[in-house]
Design a protein around this motif. Structure first.
Motif, mmCIF file in Angstrom:
data_model
loop_
_atom_site.group_PDB
_atom_site.id
_atom_site.type_symbol
_atom_site.label_atom_id
_atom_site.label_comp_id
_atom_site.label_asym_id
_atom_site.label_seq_id
_atom_site.Cartn_x
_atom_site.Cartn_y
_atom_site.Cartn_z
ATOM 1 N N GLU A 75 0.829 -1.207 0.000
ATOM 2 C CA GLU A 75 0.000 0.000 0.000
ATOM 3 C C GLU A 75 0.864 1.258 0.000
ATOM 4 N N TYR A 79 1.502 4.222 -2.919
ATOM 5 C CA TYR A 79 1.366 5.667 -2.686
ATOM 6 C C TYR A 79 2.626 6.404 -3.127
ATOM 7 N N GLU A 130 -2.205 5.946 9.041
ATOM 8 C CA GLU A 130 -3.468 6.675 8.819
ATOM 9 C C GLU A 130 -3.205 8.096 8.315
ATOM 10 N N ARG A 133 -2.374 7.792 4.661
ATOM 11 C CA ARG A 133 -3.615 7.560 3.899
ATOM 12 C C ARG A 133 -4.406 8.858 3.738
#
Length: 160
Positions: A75, A79, A130, A133
């Protein structure tokens, strides 16, 4: 003599009082051995079960940690690739709008580069993830891109 006119069985065998006491103690020891065997086997079973459970727990924990870590790495890597690509695309344009986009991309790239990949015991790992994200969503919003990052066992994807 016992009530009922008989003699004590130990005395009739010629054991005497001390022999009778020894015979009674021996039968009590046998009973104690039976009772204590259950406790001993329970304790041994507990120790064996605890050792086996601990070993299985470590193996299962390692497997789960590797899988979960790989998902997070995939992930965050996605990004970073996304941000670096857009940074290269926007680098050519120097107008005010793209300057703001570039600053947000730089911020995301900085957060990703500071992310502690090598330290799974880092206490703020989930919190930092978080934040990354959230920054990614902000970048997508500024770039006017609808993103959907999904992780499955088959493949990871970032769709537009």
């Amino acid at each position: 003599m016992l009530s009922g006119g008989g003699t004590h069985p130990a005395r009739s065998r010629g054991l005497g009082f001390r022999g009778a006491m020894a015979a009674a103690a021996s039968s009590a020891d046998m009973f104690d051995d039976i009772v204590m065997a259950e406790e001993r086997f329970h304790g041994e079973g507990y120790q064996e079960g605890y050792a086996e459970g601990s070993h299985i727990g470590v193996v299962e924990g390692r497997r789960y940690g590797s899988l979960h870590g790989a998902k997070i790495g995939s992930e965050v890597g996605c990004y970073l690739g996304f941000a670096l690509t857009w940074q290269c695309l926007l680098h050519k344009c120097t107008d005010e709008k793209n300057s703001k986009k570039t600053k947000v991309l730089d911020s995301l790239i900085g957060m990703i580069r500071k992310f502690p990949y090598e330290d799974p015991t880092y206490d703020k790992l989930q919190e930092d993830l978080e934040k990354i994200r959230g920054k990614f969503k902000q970048v997508c919003s500024i770039l006017n891109i609808q993103s959907d990052f999904r992780i499955s066992t088959e493949r990871s994807s970032l769709t537009f």
